[in-house]
Design an enzyme around this catalytic site. Structure first.
Site, mmCIF file in Angstrom:
data_model
loop_
_atom_site.group_PDB
_atom_site.id
_atom_site.type_symbol
_atom_site.label_atom_id
_atom_site.label_comp_id
_atom_site.label_asym_id
_atom_site.label_seq_id
_atom_site.Cartn_x
_atom_site.Cartn_y
_atom_site.Cartn_z
ATOM 1 N N ARG A 41 0.846 -1.201 0.000
ATOM 2 C CA ARG A 41 0.000 0.000 0.000
ATOM 3 C C ARG A 41 0.875 1.244 0.000
ATOM 4 N NH1 ARG A 41 -2.692 -1.339 4.074
ATOM 5 N NH2 ARG A 41 -4.574 -2.141 3.074
ATOM 6 N N GLU A 86 -0.349 -8.556 -2.937
ATOM 7 C CA GLU A 86 -1.540 -7.775 -3.286
ATOM 8 C C GLU A 86 -1.143 -6.303 -3.369
ATOM 9 O OE1 GLU A 86 -5.203 -5.904 -0.658
ATOM 10 O OE2 GLU A 86 -4.294 -7.789 -0.011
ATOM 11 N N THR A 111 -8.175 -3.472 -2.273
ATOM 12 C CA THR A 111 -9.082 -2.324 -2.135
ATOM 13 C C THR A 111 -9.843 -2.093 -3.446
ATOM 14 O OG1 THR A 111 -7.358 -1.381 -0.704
ATOM 15 C CG2 THR A 111 -9.284 -0.030 -1.076
ATOM 16 N N LYS A 153 -12.060 -12.511 3.554
ATOM 17 C CA LYS A 153 -11.039 -11.757 4.289
ATOM 18 C C LYS A 153 -11.699 -11.169 5.537
ATOM 19 C CE LYS A 153 -9.140 -7.125 3.625
ATOM 20 N NZ LYS A 153 -8.696 -6.132 2.645
ATOM 21 N N GLY A 210 -3.614 -5.930 11.368
ATOM 22 C CA GLY A 210 -2.914 -6.102 12.638
ATOM 23 C C GLY A 210 -2.250 -7.451 12.824
ATOM 24 N N GLY A 238 0.150 -6.283 6.011
ATOM 25 C CA GLY A 238 0.418 -4.986 5.393
ATOM 26 C C GLY A 238 1.596 -4.257 5.992
#
Length: 217
Positions: free
Chosen positions: A19, A42, A77, A137, A166, A186
């Protein structure tokens, strides 16, 4: 093709979530994660601007072109049917969303790609799964903990759930032992700060920590 991709995701258990990393640094970043043992990546759509959303597509294309079948690349997203099409055209093999959007799920399956929508409640999880989702997810998993996944899985054993939000090297095993088929990771792995500083060896080391934490599970 989607079955092969799904099998790879289930086998490797970890999806690295990229991201806010620009496409000019994407190859070095993905190589670092591959060096650490993570082969599913991803790249998330940045919804804040069209320019940033386009850069997501550039990153997906670059990963697909450079790594081929060594890396399973997906788009994250993804909020609209239009984004599903753009991501697939760029080379995405799976489509991940933070929410349950039945149109996005159905379009993903129509294009023979793996569908991983976000859900939190049992109602959302069942609706997504019935619409054709391959994996649900559960997001944000870190806020609710492994015990929540265990509770949701009790009546919904037939629905594959992955934990996202998290997830750290310390708690990832707990999520999988609670019934998750894997986890999306992430910021704890794909640190924008480490990427900016060019510390790709550190990212590879963190990736290895995650892989080692679930080895044998």
């Amino acid at each position: 093709m989607s079955q092969k991709v799904l099998d790879k995701i289930l086998e490797s258990k970890i999806i690295a979530i990229v991201r806010g990393i620009s496409s000019d640094k994407i190859i070095s970043l993905v190589q670092a994660m591959l060096d650490g043992g993570i082969c599913c990546v991803e790249v998330t759509f940045d919804q804040s601007s069209e320019e940033k959303a386009k850069d997501t597509l550039v990153s997906i294309s670059k990963i697909k072109e450079h790594f081929g079948e060594k890396v399973m690349v997906g788009a994250g997203t993804v909020l609209t049917v239009e984004q599903v099409h753009k991501a697939v055209e760029a080379g995405a093999e799976y489509i991940i969303s933070p929410n349950t959007d039945l149109e996005v799920i159905r379009e993903t399956k129509k294009l023979d790609k793996v569908s991983i929508p976000g859900a939190l409640t049992p109602s959302e999880a069942v609706a997504a799964y019935n619409a054709g989702a391959d994996i649900i997810k559960l997001f944000p998993a870190g806020v609710f903990g492994a015990s929540y996944i265990k509770a949701v899985k009790a009546p919904l054993k037939h629905i594959p759930i992955t934990a996202v939000g998290g997830v750290s090297p310390d708690n990832i095993a707990g999520f999988i032992k609670a019934g998750a088929v894997g986890a999306g990771v992430g910021g704890n792995l794909v640190s924008a700060k480490l990427v900016d500083e060019g510390k790709f060896d550190e990212i590879a080391a963190i990736a290895k920590e995650y892989v080692d934490a679930i080895r044998g599970l």
